[in-house]
Design an enzyme around this catalytic site. Structure first.
Site, PDB file in Angstrom:
ATOM      1  N   GLY A  99     -10.557 -17.845   7.172  1.00 47.98           N
ATOM      2  CA  GLY A  99     -10.936 -17.561   8.070  1.00 47.98           C
ATOM      3  C   GLY A  99     -10.188 -16.359   9.206  1.00 47.98           C
ATOM      4  N   ARG A 102      -6.105 -13.443  11.847  1.00 48.18           N
ATOM      5  CA  ARG A 102      -5.057 -12.900  13.056  1.00 48.18           C
ATOM      6  C   ARG A 102      -5.754 -12.864  14.385  1.00 48.18           C
ATOM      7  NH1 ARG A 102      -3.365  -7.165  10.268  1.00 48.18           N
ATOM      8  NH2 ARG A 102      -4.691  -6.072   9.471  1.00 48.18           N
ATOM      9  N   LYS A 122      -6.540  -8.642  17.948  1.00 46.97           N
ATOM     10  CA  LYS A 122      -6.311  -8.607  16.481  1.00 46.97           C
ATOM     11  C   LYS A 122      -4.895  -8.472  16.433  1.00 46.97           C
ATOM     12  CE  LYS A 122      -7.459  -7.072  11.602  1.00 46.97           C
ATOM     13  NZ  LYS A 122      -8.515  -5.749  11.769  1.00 46.97           N
ATOM     14  N   GLY A 135      -0.284 -13.334  10.917  1.00 45.26           N
ATOM     15  CA  GLY A 135      -0.840 -12.989  11.483  1.00 45.26           C
ATOM     16  C   GLY A 135      -0.627 -11.527  13.122  1.00 45.26           C
ATOM     17  N   ASP A 269     -15.850 -11.844   3.301  1.00 46.00           N
ATOM     18  CA  ASP A 269     -15.857 -12.103   4.802  1.00 46.00           C
ATOM     19  C   ASP A 269     -15.830 -10.977   5.706  1.00 46.00           C
ATOM     20  OD1 ASP A 269     -13.953 -12.167   2.611  1.00 46.00           O
ATOM     21  OD2 ASP A 269     -12.661 -11.649   3.907  1.00 46.00           O
TER      22      ASP A 269
HETATM   23  P1  AMP Z   1      -9.226  -8.422   5.158  1.00 52.06           P
HETATM   24  O1  AMP Z   1      -9.141  -8.809   4.032  1.00 52.06           O
HETATM   25  O2  AMP Z   1      -7.885  -8.003   6.191  1.00 52.06           O
HETATM   26  O3  AMP Z   1     -10.372  -8.232   6.052  1.00 52.06           O
HETATM   27  O4  AMP Z   1      -8.427 -10.432   5.500  1.00 52.06           O
HETATM   28  C1  AMP Z   1      -9.266 -10.912   4.332  1.00 52.06           C
HETATM   29  C2  AMP Z   1      -8.141 -11.986   4.592  1.00 52.06           C
HETATM   30  O5  AMP Z   1      -6.369 -11.999   5.394  1.00 52.06           O
HETATM   31  C3  AMP Z   1      -8.915 -12.840   6.628  1.00 52.06           C
HETATM   32  O6  AMP Z   1      -9.250 -14.446   6.333  1.00 52.06           O
HETATM   33  C4  AMP Z   1      -7.716 -12.310   7.621  1.00 52.06           C
HETATM   34  O7  AMP Z   1      -7.631 -13.222   8.316  1.00 52.06           O
HETATM   35  C5  AMP Z   1      -6.536 -12.485   6.462  1.00 52.06           C
HETATM   36  N1  AMP Z   1      -5.225 -11.287   6.983  1.00 52.06           N
HETATM   37  C6  AMP Z   1      -5.048 -10.231   6.702  1.00 52.06           C
HETATM   38  N2  AMP Z   1      -4.117  -9.696   7.532  1.00 52.06           N
HETATM   39  C7  AMP Z   1      -3.690 -10.658   7.886  1.00 52.06           C
HETATM   40  C8  AMP Z   1      -1.889 -10.482   8.565  1.00 52.06           C
HETATM   41  N3  AMP Z   1      -1.335 -10.131   8.619  1.00 52.06           N
HETATM   42  N4  AMP Z   1      -1.213 -12.328   9.101  1.00 52.06           N
HETATM   43  C9  AMP Z   1      -2.398 -13.261   8.722  1.00 52.06           C
HETATM   44  N5  AMP Z   1      -3.420 -13.586   7.805  1.00 52.06           N
HETATM   45  C10 AMP Z   1      -4.061 -12.146   7.697  1.00 52.06           C
HETATM   46 MG    MG Z   2     -11.331  -9.359   7.015  1.00 48.85          MG
END
Ligand code: AMP
Ligand code: MG
Length: 514
Positions: A99, A102, A122, A135, A269
């Site tokens: 989901g 952030r 973001k 987040g 995702d």
């Molecule tokens: P990504 O690999 O960056 O696409 O992130 C994978 C998952 O981790 C997604 O659900 C992002 O929303 C979550 N995510 C990454 N960084 C953060 C953060 N600093 N705070 C909250 N969720 C995060």
């Molecule tokens: Mg992502």
């Protein structure tokens, strides 16, 4: 700004959690959850993309209310913020619910042509989907997303876009290399926009939870809004949809390969359902051409997401989407056919793209061999991808070949390599002579296919170092250069990566930490 025109279509269309519960959690039966933004006291707007704002129908920043909206410090009544639930396969493994951890939606805006654009902050804080993370986003990763998504847009690659870059005014703790060394970095917020932010993972989540009604509603919504060419009354609409997604995805990857983009985290995702490049993290433009190059330190040693594997991974991700759409399509053979066709379709589009890079009037059967000979040359000599094609374009009859290509090589070449290069170029000239068009016309084809400016990681690295000290000179130059990538605005950017940056983390490969 036309903030009063921002709406939230999802609220009427899909099941949502309006409890306001800020706890990080699973949200079964819901596609999204209303999410509060708690805001920052000392946010500061660093850059605003005026052209994009006008284009999508938001208009200019005119007052404090507009600035507060952009910085996510204070929102007008009509903007009810939310985040969505999606799932995904990460590095080949099912990861369950992920989901918007952030990303927080403001909703969408309609422009004068009736086109909707979704708007998200973001880094504006935690959501129910933050999974124990904060987040937030740091300045360094926000600059990278802000500049790179716009660079990709101007290169002509399908992508989400960036509207604004703000400092949150708060510090964020990050362990950049995941080795226990935590640093406090400046927090930042980017507003990004897209026709839609829907990902393969949204469909995967609904299928995994067996929420077939919502899956069908979401698919119908996606077809109606983003694939209007599909007849929504046809019995074949879902398989048609799947086929179109596979085409869009293949086209996106071909474009990545054209400009030398490595995404770095092609989890399902991070795959947009409309074939937009999305979620700019540990990406990199190629300096030296290397099919095995991965930009993500977390992707070592397997290099699942290496530059040259991206088409294959997109195919793997398409299989996951097939599984997700199966409850609607219920026809294994039809899905398999699309997956089989994908390879042929991808390679056709790919080879046509490569023919343009070389300035061929049209792709010929024998070009496959020519491309293979080029690959071989690239394997033998460590060569800058962008500069190589720029140099091919400026070849003259009497060019001293080794001298002409010298600026592309990351090592001095020996006599065997020199021979290989000369043979290749002679071969290339021969192939060019089969064109029915003039050399000038052929050059025009090359100029459209081969950027003169690409936003290399070392440039971002230098820009970030300056911005962290509050200097914007390089940022401003990059902003101008990236809007005109097929021209040479600043000759100092038309060089290979400087030697001092070789192997430096942040200059070619990066960690995921952001
Ligand atoms: P990504 O690999 O960056 O696409 O992130 C994978 C998952 O981790 C997604 O659900 C992002 O929303 C979550 N995510 C990454 N960084 C953060 C953060 N600093 N705070 C909250 N969720 C995060
Ligand atoms: Mg992502």
């Amino acid at each position: 700004m036309n903030l009063d025109k921002i709406t939230q279509r999802y609220f009427n269309l899909f099941p949502g959690d309006f409890s306001g519960n800020p706890m990080q959690r699973q949200t079964p039966n819901f596609l999204f959850a209303q999410t509060e933004i708690y805001g920052y006291k000392k946010a500061q707007l660093l850059h605003f993309n005026q052209n994009l704002s006008e284009e999508i129908g938001l208009g200019k920043i005119e007052n404090q209310e507009d600035t507060d909206f952009v910085n996510a410090t204070n929102l007008p009544e009509n903007i009810k913020t939310y985040s969505t639930a999606y799932a995904g396969h990460q590095f080949g493994q099912w990861a369950g619910q992920l989901g918007d951890g952030r990303a927080i939606y403001a909703g969408e805006i309609k422009n004068s042509e009736g086109k909707f654009t979704e708007i998200q902050w973001k880094g504006a804080g935690a959501t129910p989907y933050s999974r124990h993370a904060d987040g937030r986003a740091v300045l360094r990763s926000s600059i990278r997303e802000y500049l790179m998504s716009e660079a990709m847009f101007h290169l002509g690659v399908p992508t989400t876009r960036a509207l604004s870059l703000s400092l949150s005014g708060e510090k964020v703790a990050r362990d950049i290399m995941y080795n226990g060394n935590v640093d406090f970095e400046q927090g930042a917020v980017v507003i990004r926009t897209s026709e839609t932010f829907l990902r393969f993972g949204h469909f995967e989540l609904l299928a995994a939870r067996n929420e077939i009604d919502t899956l069908q509603k979401l698919t119908d919504f996606t077809i109606e809004n983003y694939y209007p060419e599909i007849d929504k009354n046809s019995g074949n609409k879902y398989i048609e949809f799947y086929k179109k997604v596979s085409e869009k995805t293949a086209e996106m990857i071909v474009e990545w390969l054209r400009v030398g983009f490595t995404h770095g985290v092609m989890n399902t995702d991070n795959m947009s359902i409309i074939g937009n490049t999305i979620d700019y993290g540990p990406f990199s433009m190629l300096d030296e051409y290397d099919l095995n190059f991965t930009s993500n330190t977390t992707d070592l040693p397997n290099k699942r997401y290496a530059f040259g594997k991206q088409a294959h991974i997109a195919h793997w991700n398409m299989i996951q989407l097939a599984n997700a759409l199966f409850p609607l399509i219920k026809d294994e053979a039809a899905l398999e056919n699309v997956l089989v066709d994908y390879s042929e379709m991808f390679w056709k589009k790919h080879d046509e793209m490569m023919a343009k890079k070389f300035g061929f009037e049209k792709l010929e059967r024998y070009d496959a061999d020519f491309f293979t000979s080029w690959q071989k040359l690239m394997e033998e000599i460590s060569t800058d991808y962008t500069l190589f094609f720029n140099q091919l374009e400026t070849l003259q009859e009497d060019t001293n070949i080794p001298e002409h290509f010298k600026k592309c090589f990351y090592q001095n070449i020996n006599s065997n390599q020199e021979t290989l290069l000369i043979e290749f170029v002679e071969n290339y000239k021969q192939r060019l002579s089969y064109n029915q068009i003039s050399r000038d016309e052929s050059k025009k084809i090359m100029q459209k296919a081969n950027p003169k400016f690409v936003l290399r990681n070392y440039l971002l690295f230098e820009c970030i170092a300056e911005m962290e000290e509050g200097k914007t000179e390089l940022f401003d130059k990059l902003w101008l250069a990236l809007q005109n990538p097929y021209e040479e605005i600043y000759p100092e950017f038309s060089v290979k990566r400087p030697e001092k940056y070789e192997g430096v983390v942040g200059c070619s490969s990066l960690s995921c930490s952001s």
